[in-house]
Design a protein around this motif. Structure first.
Motif, PDB file in Angstrom:
ATOM      1  N   LEU A   1      61.920  -0.559  50.932  1.00  0.00           N
ATOM      2  CA  LEU A   1      62.796   0.021  49.910  1.00  0.00           C
ATOM      3  C   LEU A   1      62.433  -0.527  48.530  1.00  0.00           C
ATOM      4  CD1 LEU A   1      66.216  -0.270  51.786  1.00  0.00           C
ATOM      5  CD2 LEU A   1      65.026   1.866  51.201  1.00  0.00           C
ATOM      6  N   ALA A   2      62.681   0.277  47.512  1.00  0.00           N
ATOM      7  CA  ALA A   2      62.488  -0.191  46.146  1.00  0.00           C
ATOM      8  C   ALA A   2      63.551  -1.234  45.837  1.00  0.00           C
ATOM      9  CB  ALA A   2      62.611   0.979  45.181  1.00  0.00           C
ATOM     10  N   PRO A   3      63.266  -2.166  44.928  1.00  0.00           N
ATOM     11  CA  PRO A   3      64.265  -3.185  44.587  1.00  0.00           C
ATOM     12  C   PRO A   3      65.594  -2.536  44.186  1.00  0.00           C
ATOM     13  CG  PRO A   3      62.161  -3.696  43.572  1.00  0.00           C
ATOM     14  CD  PRO A   3      62.016  -2.332  44.188  1.00  0.00           C
ATOM     15  N   GLY A   4      66.677  -3.007  44.790  1.00  0.00           N
ATOM     16  CA  GLY A   4      68.007  -2.491  44.476  1.00  0.00           C
ATOM     17  C   GLY A   4      68.394  -1.234  45.226  1.00  0.00           C
ATOM     18  N   GLU A   5      67.442  -0.631  45.931  1.00  0.00           N
ATOM     19  CA  GLU A   5      67.763   0.579  46.686  1.00  0.00           C
ATOM     20  C   GLU A   5      68.607   0.194  47.903  1.00  0.00           C
ATOM     21  OE1 GLU A   5      65.223   4.614  47.764  1.00  0.00           O
ATOM     22  OE2 GLU A   5      64.229   2.684  47.849  1.00  0.00           O
ATOM     23  N   PRO A   6      69.692   0.923  48.194  1.00  0.00           N
ATOM     24  CA  PRO A   6      70.558   0.538  49.316  1.00  0.00           C
ATOM     25  C   PRO A   6      69.937   0.882  50.667  1.00  0.00           C
ATOM     26  CG  PRO A   6      71.337   2.571  48.348  1.00  0.00           C
ATOM     27  CD  PRO A   6      70.181   2.094  47.491  1.00  0.00           C
ATOM     28  N   LEU A   7      70.371   0.151  51.694  1.00  0.00           N
ATOM     29  CA  LEU A   7      69.879   0.429  53.053  1.00  0.00           C
ATOM     30  C   LEU A   7      70.174   1.867  53.478  1.00  0.00           C
ATOM     31  CD1 LEU A   7      70.804  -2.851  54.986  1.00  0.00           C
ATOM     32  CD2 LEU A   7      68.524  -2.057  54.362  1.00  0.00           C
ATOM     33  N   ALA A   8      71.233   2.452  52.946  1.00  0.00           N
ATOM     34  CA  ALA A   8      71.586   3.831  53.300  1.00  0.00           C
ATOM     35  C   ALA A   8      70.457   4.808  52.958  1.00  0.00           C
ATOM     36  CB  ALA A   8      72.876   4.248  52.589  1.00  0.00           C
ATOM     37  N   ALA A   9      69.568   4.409  52.034  1.00  0.00           N
ATOM     38  CA  ALA A   9      68.437   5.270  51.672  1.00  0.00           C
ATOM     39  C   ALA A   9      67.448   5.411  52.826  1.00  0.00           C
ATOM     40  CB  ALA A   9      67.734   4.714  50.437  1.00  0.00           C
ATOM     41  N   LEU A  10      67.602   4.588  53.848  1.00  0.00           N
ATOM     42  CA  LEU A  10      66.722   4.690  55.018  1.00  0.00           C
ATOM     43  C   LEU A  10      67.084   5.865  55.916  1.00  0.00           C
ATOM     44  CD1 LEU A  10      66.536   0.916  56.035  1.00  0.00           C
ATOM     45  CD2 LEU A  10      64.791   2.254  54.822  1.00  0.00           C
ATOM     46  N   LEU A  11      68.275   6.433  55.722  1.00  0.00           N
ATOM     47  CA  LEU A  11      68.696   7.556  56.551  1.00  0.00           C
ATOM     48  C   LEU A  11      68.346   8.866  55.859  1.00  0.00           C
ATOM     49  CD1 LEU A  11      72.202   6.942  58.176  1.00  0.00           C
ATOM     50  CD2 LEU A  11      69.937   6.952  59.235  1.00  0.00           C
ATOM     51  N   VAL A  12      67.613   9.706  56.575  1.00  0.00           N
ATOM     52  CA  VAL A  12      67.277  11.040  56.080  1.00  0.00           C
ATOM     53  C   VAL A  12      67.645  12.019  57.185  1.00  0.00           C
ATOM     54  CG1 VAL A  12      65.411  12.563  55.344  1.00  0.00           C
ATOM     55  CG2 VAL A  12      65.406  10.163  54.637  1.00  0.00           C
ATOM     56  N   GLU A  13      68.579  12.888  56.883  1.00  0.00           N
ATOM     57  CA  GLU A  13      69.049  13.860  57.879  1.00  0.00           C
ATOM     58  C   GLU A  13      69.401  13.172  59.197  1.00  0.00           C
ATOM     59  OE1 GLU A  13      66.081  16.914  58.086  1.00  0.00           O
ATOM     60  OE2 GLU A  13      66.281  17.392  55.962  1.00  0.00           O
ATOM     61  N   ASP A  14      70.109  12.070  59.100  1.00  0.00           N
ATOM     62  CA  ASP A  14      70.593  11.324  60.266  1.00  0.00           C
ATOM     63  C   ASP A  14      69.478  10.652  61.070  1.00  0.00           C
ATOM     64  OD1 ASP A  14      73.279  11.305  60.023  1.00  0.00           O
ATOM     65  OD2 ASP A  14      73.673  12.821  61.555  1.00  0.00           O
ATOM     66  N   GLU A  15      68.304  10.557  60.498  1.00  0.00           N
ATOM     67  CA  GLU A  15      67.221   9.850  61.173  1.00  0.00           C
ATOM     68  C   GLU A  15      66.752   8.701  60.297  1.00  0.00           C
ATOM     69  OE1 GLU A  15      65.283  13.326  63.908  1.00  0.00           O
ATOM     70  OE2 GLU A  15      64.320  12.921  61.987  1.00  0.00           O
ATOM     71  N   LEU A  16      66.220   7.678  60.957  1.00  0.00           N
ATOM     72  CA  LEU A  16      65.727   6.516  60.225  1.00  0.00           C
ATOM     73  C   LEU A  16      64.346   6.814  59.647  1.00  0.00           C
ATOM     74  CD1 LEU A  16      66.650   3.557  59.635  1.00  0.00           C
ATOM     75  CD2 LEU A  16      64.998   2.920  61.404  1.00  0.00           C
ATOM     76  N   HIS A  17      64.227   6.638  58.361  1.00  0.00           N
ATOM     77  CA  HIS A  17      62.993   6.933  57.641  1.00  0.00           C
ATOM     78  C   HIS A  17      62.373   5.606  57.228  1.00  0.00           C
ATOM     79  CE1 HIS A  17      60.526   8.549  54.319  1.00  0.00           C
ATOM     80  NE2 HIS A  17      60.982   7.538  53.634  1.00  0.00           N
ATOM     81  N   CYS A  18      61.120   5.381  57.619  1.00  0.00           N
ATOM     82  CA  CYS A  18      60.449   4.155  57.198  1.00  0.00           C
ATOM     83  C   CYS A  18      59.793   4.409  55.848  1.00  0.00           C
ATOM     84  CB  CYS A  18      59.407   3.729  58.231  1.00  0.00           C
ATOM     85  SG  CYS A  18      58.525   2.240  57.701  1.00  0.00           S
ATOM     86  N   PRO A  19      60.178   3.658  54.829  1.00  0.00           N
ATOM     87  CA  PRO A  19      59.657   3.927  53.486  1.00  0.00           C
ATOM     88  C   PRO A  19      58.200   3.537  53.284  1.00  0.00           C
ATOM     89  CG  PRO A  19      61.317   2.175  53.429  1.00  0.00           C
ATOM     90  CD  PRO A  19      61.182   2.609  54.862  1.00  0.00           C
ATOM     91  N   PHE A  20      57.610   2.823  54.237  1.00  0.00           N
ATOM     92  CA  PHE A  20      56.220   2.402  54.035  1.00  0.00           C
ATOM     93  C   PHE A  20      55.248   3.587  54.073  1.00  0.00           C
ATOM     94  CE2 PHE A  20      58.057  -1.713  55.096  1.00  0.00           C
ATOM     95  CZ  PHE A  20      57.452  -2.510  54.140  1.00  0.00           C
ATOM     96  N   HIS A  21      55.310   4.404  55.115  1.00  0.00           N
ATOM     97  CA  HIS A  21      54.380   5.535  55.222  1.00  0.00           C
ATOM     98  C   HIS A  21      55.077   6.823  55.616  1.00  0.00           C
ATOM     99  CE1 HIS A  21      52.179   1.764  56.263  1.00  0.00           C
ATOM    100  NE2 HIS A  21      51.437   2.194  55.259  1.00  0.00           N
ATOM    101  N   GLY A  22      56.413   6.812  55.643  1.00  0.00           N
ATOM    102  CA  GLY A  22      57.159   8.054  55.825  1.00  0.00           C
ATOM    103  C   GLY A  22      57.403   8.507  57.245  1.00  0.00           C
ATOM    104  N   TRP A  23      57.149   7.662  58.242  1.00  0.00           N
ATOM    105  CA  TRP A  23      57.473   8.056  59.612  1.00  0.00           C
ATOM    106  C   TRP A  23      58.994   8.082  59.758  1.00  0.00           C
ATOM    107  CZ3 TRP A  23      53.973   5.987  64.072  1.00  0.00           C
ATOM    108  CH2 TRP A  23      52.620   6.155  63.732  1.00  0.00           C
ATOM    109  N   ARG A  24      59.465   8.986  60.625  1.00  0.00           N
ATOM    110  CA  ARG A  24      60.902   9.089  60.885  1.00  0.00           C
ATOM    111  C   ARG A  24      61.183   9.004  62.374  1.00  0.00           C
ATOM    112  NH1 ARG A  24      63.092  14.021  57.297  1.00  0.00           N
ATOM    113  NH2 ARG A  24      64.406  14.260  59.120  1.00  0.00           N
ATOM    114  N   PHE A  25      62.340   8.429  62.701  1.00  0.00           N
ATOM    115  CA  PHE A  25      62.711   8.192  64.097  1.00  0.00           C
ATOM    116  C   PHE A  25      64.137   8.668  64.342  1.00  0.00           C
ATOM    117  CE2 PHE A  25      59.737   5.103  62.547  1.00  0.00           C
ATOM    118  CZ  PHE A  25      58.714   5.179  63.486  1.00  0.00           C
ATOM    119  N   ASN A  26      64.317   9.348  65.491  1.00  0.00           N
ATOM    120  CA  ASN A  26      65.679   9.758  65.827  1.00  0.00           C
ATOM    121  C   ASN A  26      66.410   8.615  66.538  1.00  0.00           C
ATOM    122  OD1 ASN A  26      64.897   9.773  68.530  1.00  0.00           O
ATOM    123  ND2 ASN A  26      64.629  11.990  68.622  1.00  0.00           N
ATOM    124  N   GLY A  27      67.649   8.870  66.910  1.00  0.00           N
ATOM    125  CA  GLY A  27      68.485   7.830  67.502  1.00  0.00           C
ATOM    126  C   GLY A  27      68.000   7.351  68.855  1.00  0.00           C
TER     127      GLY A  27
END
Ligand code: FES
Length: 131
Positions: free
Chosen positions: A61-87
């Protein structure tokens, strides 16, 4: 696990501490875990380390960006290279141009997840004891 073995549930935090769309970093039994609540209100627990390159996901995450920014359409988004994971820990998205591992192509879960339940106003996880 044998038929007679009982599941050990470990209390994490009060249910009210995790709002819809919120993500919290926690640990359980030595595992670093991201706990989040979907838009529908379901609680999920997934490893805080990305199965792509084992990076600690919140560090992307960018400095100050909240952890909630990791959720994209209810899936976990890894900000390093953009992979996403479901529950369930299955990878649902890899940006174009990146190699897609065979496990992902076959739909197998690659991110570790933990069972979650809510009892008596608390979020509880199962399976934390096994490394
Ligand atoms: S380390 Fe998570 S997508 Fe690459």
């Amino acid at each position: 696990m044998s038929r007679h073995e009982t599941t050990h549930w470990q209390r994490q935090l009060p249910s009210a501490a995790l709002a819809r769309g919120q993500v919290l970093a926690t640990s359980c039994g030595g595992h670093d875990i991201l706990l989040y609540r979907s838009a529908a209100g379901q609680c999920r627990a997934i490893s805080a380390y990305c199965p792509h390159m084992n990076n600690y996901i919140p560090n992307g995450l960018a400095p100050g960006e909240p952890l909630a920014a990791l959720l994209v359409e209810d899936e976990l988004h890894c900000p390093f290279h953009g992979w996403r994971f479901n529950g369930a820990g299955q990878c649902t998205h890899i940006p174009s141009g990146q190699r897609v591992p065979a496990a992902v192509r076959s739909g197998r879960a690659i991110a570790r997840t933990w069972r979650v339940r809510e009892r008596e106003g608390y979020i509880e996880l199962a399976g934390c004891e096994s490394q």
